[in-house]
Design an enzyme around this catalytic site. Structure first.
Site: not given
Ligand code: URA
Length: 434
Positions: A80-81, A119, A167, A182, A186
């Protein structure tokens, strides 16, 4: 290839071809692209956009800028992100809860971004926890405990690591293209089979309006799915902090209280259940979302999520008794002051971004890439939308390093709250995409 040409093309509204964007991503990782060029590129993308093809090329280039993990585990690999919020510590609850449901969760996380918490910064509040580990150790912890939360370890999406830092301090977060690249670079490098995205919407989100949040959710779902990872998104409310706390150690304390069963209910837990339930249903581990939510809730209620969290923390270098004794070891700020209501009423509006900014200015977030965080500072006892107060009642507590810092935050926090006669409380889950 020439970084200046790539930047100029984006600046002028011409999308560079896929090869140029891939080269730029590789240059971010290798150092061929300088910080100034990275900042200029990010600003050009924020202002002009990359379009779908450019966004996919940048995402793939950033994914391929480092190692790609492969798994051979007796269960699905998923994660989850969140796109970033205030008081949003769902990841720390959901990773162990999913692990307790049989999912393997290699969670590659980030540090604070803009006014939102990260996190990895939160985990730094746990003494001994190592957020920077080798890919081999990360994989071993995932296999042994079911979950591991770490930074883009070793060499996972190093292009994002670099661009993310730039950023954070150049006001270039708010872009569908950059957020998508972004996050997905990952996540795709972590070798996931499925991903649930928490796309935040509201005053504390990078996407304040429903239209912008929907555009981001659709970009994330299309790009992730197109790259072979089953991606779904919930658009969730960020017109108020997700938890009554904001700040690194304060948020970890809240997580420990939820895992210990000291806190039941609340929007933080509801978001954890909603996201986890959606993912379990997508993976076929639950009949539907509500059955999945019940499974996640059960792991939080019966201590299985707490047990997984404890094992993960120990495996990552922290204390094995984190659930039992971790609360008393978290850093605490020396100055705690109350912000009180100037009049009676109901909390009708919260400028959630202003609360996040207050935490940053207290020292809990970065104003420059090289800032060291004070993990103890932040806000607690934050009232939510709809809460009623009498004149003089507390709206929030400020945890600060000095009296001066607390006083400076007081005006910002008070100004973030608007009281009225009535208040509408938005639903937590606003929309589902994919
Ligand atoms: N979370 C991330 O990993 N990158 C972003 O640009 C925004 C939220």
């Amino acid at each position: 290839m020439d970084a200046r040409a790539v930047i100029a093309a984006v600046r002028d509204g011409r999308v560079p071809d896929a090869a140029a964007l891939r080269w730029f991503a590789a240059g971010l990782a290798s150092g061929v692209v300088t910080d100034a060029q990275a900042g200029a590129f990010a600003m050009a993308v924020v202002l002009k956009g990359l379009g779908e093809a450019g966004r996919v090329a940048l995402t793939e280039g950033m994914r391929d800028s480092g190692d790609i993990l492969r798994w051979d585990l007796p269960g699905p690999v998923a994660d989850k992100h969140s796109t970033g919020g205030v008081g949003d510590t769902v990841s720390l609850l959901l990773a162990p809860a999913l692990a307790a449901c049989g999912v393997f969760v290699p969670m590659v996380s980030g540090r604070g971004l803009g006014h939102t918490g990260g996190t990895l910064d939160k985990l730094d509040a746990l003494d001994g926890y190592r957020t920077e580990v080798s890919a081999a150790q990360f994989s071993r912890v995932v296999a042994e405990t079911g979950c591991a939360i770490a930074g883009a370890t070793g060499n996972i999406a190093p292009a994002d690591k670099r661009l993310y830092l730039v950023r954070d301090v150049t006001s270039t977060v708010e872009s569908v293209d950059l957020i998508t690249a972004s996050i997905l670079s990952k996540k795709l490098a972590a070798g996931l089979e499925a991903l649930v995205m928490d796309v935040k919407c509201g005053s504390g989100a990078f996407m304040a309006t429903r239209e912008d949040a929907r555009a981001l959710a659709e970009a994330l779902v299309a790009t992730g799915t197109g790259a072979g990872c089953a991606t779904l998104a919930l658009i969730t409310d960020m017109d108020q902090p997700l938890a009554p706390v904001a700040g690194n150690a304060l948020e970890v304390a809240e997580v420990l209280r939820v895992l210990r069963g000291d806190v039941r209910g609340g929007r933080l837990r509801a978001a954890t259940e909603a996201l986890g339930g959606a993912l379990l249903a997508r993976l076929g581990l639950a009949a539907d979302e509500s059955a999945g939510q019940a499974q996640i809730a059960a792991t939080l209620d019966d201590g299985r999520a707490a047990e997984r969290f404890g094992r993960m923390v120990a495996a990552m270098g922290g204390a094995a008794d984190v659930i039992e004794n971790g609360l008393s070891r978290l850093p605490e700020a020396p100055v705690v002051v109350e912000v009180t209501a100037g009049e009676a009423g109901a909390v009708a509006r919260i400028d959630t971004r202003a609360l996040g900014e207050a935490v940053v200015h207290l020292g809990g977030g970065r104003l420059r890439e090289d800032d060291r965080l004070d993990l103890s500072v932040g806000l607690s006892d934050l009232l939510g939308l709809g809460a009623t107060v009498a004149r003089g009642d507390p709206l929030a507590r400020i945890h600060a390093a000095t009296e001066e810092a607390a006083e400076a935050a007081r005006a910002a926090v008070a100004g973030a709250y608007t009281l009225g006669e009535t208040a509408e409380v938005p639903d937590l889950v606003l929309e589902r995409i994919g």
